[in-house]
Enzyme design. Structure first.
Site, PDB file in Angstrom:
ATOM      1  N   SER A 517      -7.529  38.680  12.630  1.00  0.00           N
ATOM      2  CA  SER A 517      -6.450  38.871  11.655  1.00  0.00           C
ATOM      3  C   SER A 517      -5.089  38.863  12.339  1.00  0.00           C
ATOM      4  CB  SER A 517      -6.637  40.209  10.936  1.00  0.00           C
ATOM      5  OG  SER A 517      -6.559  41.265  11.879  1.00  0.00           O
ATOM      6  N   HIS A 518      -5.063  38.489  13.617  1.00  0.00           N
ATOM      7  CA  HIS A 518      -3.851  38.705  14.410  1.00  0.00           C
ATOM      8  C   HIS A 518      -2.859  37.565  14.285  1.00  0.00           C
ATOM      9  CE1 HIS A 518      -6.663  41.370  17.000  1.00  0.00           C
ATOM     10  NE2 HIS A 518      -6.306  41.951  15.880  1.00  0.00           N
ATOM     11  N   THR A 519      -1.999  37.672  13.303  1.00  0.00           N
ATOM     12  CA  THR A 519      -0.897  36.724  13.141  1.00  0.00           C
ATOM     13  C   THR A 519       0.318  37.273  13.880  1.00  0.00           C
ATOM     14  OG1 THR A 519      -0.231  37.806  11.091  1.00  0.00           O
ATOM     15  CG2 THR A 519      -1.741  35.962  10.906  1.00  0.00           C
TER      16      THR A 519
END
Lengths: 591, 243
Positions: A517-519
């Site tokens: 989920s690491h934007t």
């Protein structure tokens, strides 16, 4: 339009970044108003242990995440496509309600390596001045702040969060059992490392026998009780296995509620507005600063909150969107490479694999969000890239996050059917015999990956959604292939059979098929105002009373989870505001 | 008062107090004084034994039962989906926020081919409740047309063949229903029902958890974390113990 009393500082978004900044600023005596579009949520009233272990509500239905109906993003791989909206739950885990993503996160509590802050300089030094250009990585740039300068802020955040772990580099002295590749730490972690599950002990022994350097992942899951630097008491993690996507009712997972709000909320110079959404910043008459922010409440009232300093502390995506909606700075244009708002958007390059161990009892339900053993031998620039066709790398972890039965119902030995008696047999056979390895890699920026406002789709208030244009960088594909081969050797050596392996980079990126989920990025820090939206204090180059704080500031991604770096940057920015900016308002760094 | 009643009454107290669960903006100075649980953040157990709320049509219900009991049949590893309460689970889910698509972004324009190409899977403006309504009717119409019988009257082997073709995207259910996507929706939901906490209506007697050896809603594994590679034989527990 209702106008509220003026604040010294208005904080827009109340997760880790917002609460950390509010704590620092109010402690220095400033009058702070924080604005959060979600509701008040607290440990004992909203996710006590009696209702926390509920997979369907928190994990499957994602009740703690920002619903797409409130606001979503649109997505395309390249500028030749028309972006489509993300209608359903996807890999994105945008925070929602008070605490933001700091409530539902897993707790992996990493510092980035010194290299991650200076990829451009160190690559040129080690591999030659032309290396970045040869790899088509001209958008790689230093952060303008070094690890050594960040150390004291990392330390401060860990002391608030109570991070568990074991140092591997204390003032330059390497310590076996810790991460010997980490940047030098001034002191030990606040609490000792978590225990090994069976799978972790098997993984640890395997990588040790292979000559690597395993260590327990630093965790915002506490190994023992702890009184943090704000005087707040936390409790030991019970390995309940309902951690990421869930709240923690046990005061064992670092979160704004568990670590900061009990101290912050009682300060007289702090006000929190809930169910109030910031729409955009409001510019002064000369257009050079912001006078405050316009908001709309859940009951539809429009409110203006004036302030001397404005901080955008929402999720990474919303920080960039707020800058664009506030018309601060110049939107990035990939056709010219000019403009800075939306530039250097990036992701996390990952691979995952599952191996099966005949007749074993992994007992996967014993878990914690950040429970795992990792090696960093192939992360960042910890290994020689001479002769390789990429830069960067990934951490390789054997982890024991959870055994949630719905989440793992397709984690079966190859070829098993997903339904019928065959599925029942396969799941009964495989559930407690699976071991999981995850490769979490670096990501390098490219010219074509960026954020902008979508021309077609709008949110519930009629404001344009943020549009993501993204696909994997060639460099990062090569990196994943290489590091994942190393990870597979580990799984084979550990004895895992029927290995399911998924390299995320094997197909074009889309939000429904991702593990991370690491934007990051889109409003990045840097020393050059033509290549960065913010100076190294996270202050807008174009609007000196605006600070934009979050993973949106990362010009590139390390092979690590982002939270602790977000927290450290937030404390550093807040300190710069109360020690420098308030005394002498203006640019903290000369352009 | 047993634990189940306690949870209900705590929830209703919070609803009556209404502080944190109000849909109104608030200005907070200090931690709110309320100590009751926030009603809107507590689980809502499925009703047991009452009338169906969404699956009210007898044919629809028979069709979905026939599908579910082939996706999860009764065998030596445990009960069938319907025996485990998966129909009640589905009905309760479709009656609530999941069924109404409350969290979904359902604004147009929908450009189906473009969205499917970009997202890697078909996208919809319809809610799960609507998709079951059209999907179940399309399945029944298909059975009537090809087999001249009700879907629920087909043999297990015939239903398996239909489901296999649906899963593979080889079976056309007409222009209003994407058969493959509807199969995935049903497969997802039936297994959710079989594996979710029993308070949501399925997983009766924790049959799904017993099948794989998941101990359920436990609080503390500290006494067990060091017991490596042992069969712990822990009896599963539910958030709200059923009778």
């Amino acid at each position: 339009m209702e106008t509220r009393p003026k604040a010294d500082v208005v904080i827009c978004g109340f997760g880790w970044a917002g609460s950390t900044m509010a704590e620092e600023l109010t402690r220095a005596g400033l009058n702070v108003v924080a604005i959060e579009r979600g509701k008040w949520r607290d440990t004992s009233t909203d996710f006590p242990p009696a209702v926390d272990p509920d997979e369907l509500k928190w994990h499957t239905r994602r009740n703690m995440l920002q619903p797409m109906s409130v606001e979503t993003t649109t997505f395309r791989n390249n500028t030749g496509q028309t972006a489509a909206p993300v209608r359903n739950w996807s890999a994105y885990q945008f925070g929602w309600d008070v605490g933001g993503a700091g409530t539902h996160w897993a707790g992996m509590s990493w510092r980035f390596t010194p290299w991650d802050f200076q990829v451009a300089t160190q690559t040129k030094e080690r591999y030659g001045a032309g290396r970045l250009n040869e790899l088509d990585l001209d958008f790689v740039q230093d952060w303008g702040v070094t690890y050594d300068e960040m150390e004291t802020y990392y330390d401060r955040f860990e002391r608030i969060a109570g991070t568990s772990g074991k140092a591997g580099n204390l003032n330059g002295q390497k310590i076996k059992g810790g991460n010997v590749f980490e940047g030098a730490r001034k002191r030990e972690y606040p609490t000792p490392p978590l225990k090994d599950t069976y799978w972790m002990s098997k993984y640890r022994k395997t990588v040790e026998d292979m000559g690597y350097h395993p260590f327990t992942i630093p965790a915002g899951n506490l190994s023992q009780s702890y009184v943090n630097t704000l005087g707040v008491t936390m409790g030991p993690c019970t390995y309940c296995g309902f951690c990421d996507f869930h709240g923690c009712g046990n005061f064992s997972k670092s979160s704004p509620q568990a670590c900061i709000l009990p101290a912050l909320m009682r300060r007289k110079n702090f006000t929190l507005l809930t169910e109030t959404e910031v729409l955009h910043g409001v510019k002064s008459e000369d257009g050079k600063t912001l006078t405050g922010v316009n908001c709309i409440t859940a009951d539809g009232t429009e409110v203006f909150q004036p302030a001397d300093v404005v901080c955008f502390t929402a999720y990474q995506m919303d920080n960039v969107r707020l800058m664009l909606l506030s018309k601060v700075g110049t939107p990035y244009d990939p056709s010219t490479g000019e403009g800075t708002i939306g530039r250097n958007y990036n992701y996390q390059t990952c691979a995952s694999m599952t191996g099966f161990f005949d007749d074993s009892h992994m007992n996967p339900f014993i878990g914690a969000g950040a429970l795992g053993v990792q090696i960093d031998d192939f992360n960042g620039d910890n290994f020689d890239h001479a002769g390789l066709d990429f830069i960067g790398g990934g951490g390789i972890m054997g982890y024991s996050t959870d055994g949630r039965p719905i989440a793992h119902m397709n984690s079966l030995r190859g070829g098993a059917k997903r339904w019928g008696s065959e599925w029942k047999k396969a799941y009964a056979r495989d559930y407690s015999t699976a071991g999981n390895i995850f490769v979490q890699g670096t990501s390098m920026p490219t010219r074509g990956n960026y954020l902008s406002l979508d021309p077609n789709y709008k949110d519930r208030h009629g404001q344009p959604l943020l549009r993501v244009t993204f696909d994997w960088a060639e460099n990062d594909k090569k990196m994943t292939n290489w590091v994942t081969d190393k990870a597979k050797e580990i799984m084979v050596n550990a004895g895992g059979k029927d290995i399911n392996l998924e390299r995320q980079t094997d197909q074009s990126w889309n939000p429904y098929s991702q593990d991370s989920s690491h934007t990051i990025g889109g409003a990045v820090i840097g020393a050059d105002p033509t290549r960065s939206a913010l100076n190294p204090y996270l202050q807008s180059w174009d609007c000196p009373n605006l600070f934009v704080v979050g993973a949106s500031a990362f010009p590139n991604n390390g092979g690590y989870n982002p939270t602790v770096t977000v927290g450290a940057l937030a404390i550093r920015a807040a300190e710069a505001i109360h020690t420098e900016y308030m005394k002498n308002p203006g640019a903290l760094v000369k352009a | 008062m047993n634990r189940r009643e306690a949870l209900f009454s705590l929830g209703s107290m919070a609803a009556a107090g209404g502080l944190a669960s109000s849909a109104k903006a608030a200005e907070l100075h200090g931690v709110p004084a309320q100590t009751a649980l926030s009603a809107d953040n507590m689980p809502t157990p499925a009703r047991r034994g009452g009338a169906f709320q969404v699956l009210t049509d007898d044919t629809d219900r028979a069709t979905v039962k026939a599908v579910f009991d082939r996706l999860i049949p009764s065998d030596e590893l445990g009960p069938s989906a319907s025996e485990a309460g998966c129909l009640e689970f589905l009905d309760d889910q479709l009656a609530g926020d999941y069924g109404s698509g409350k969290a979904l972004y359902l604004e147009g324009p929908l450009r189906p081919e473009n969205e499917e190409a970009i997202m890697g899977s078909p996208q919809f403006l319809s809610t799960p409740r609507e998709r079951y309504n059209t999907g179940l009717k399309a399945l029944e119409a298909y059975a009537q047309k090809t087999d001249g019988a009700a879907f629920s009257a087909l043999s297990p082997d015939r239903i398996d063949a239909i489901l296999t073709d649906l899963e593979a995207g080889k079976l056309d259910l007409g222009k209003d229903v994407n058969g493959q996507a509807f199969f995935e929706l049903m497969l997802q939901n039936v297994r959710e029902g079989y594996l979710a906490d029993p308070m949501y209506g399925g997983n009766k007697d924790m049959a799904g958890w017993k099948m794989i050896g998941f101990p359920g809603a436990r609080y503390d594994y500290r006494p067990y974390v060091d017991r490596h590679d042992q069969d712990l034989s822990l009896t599963p527990v539910s958030i709200i113990p059923s009778n």
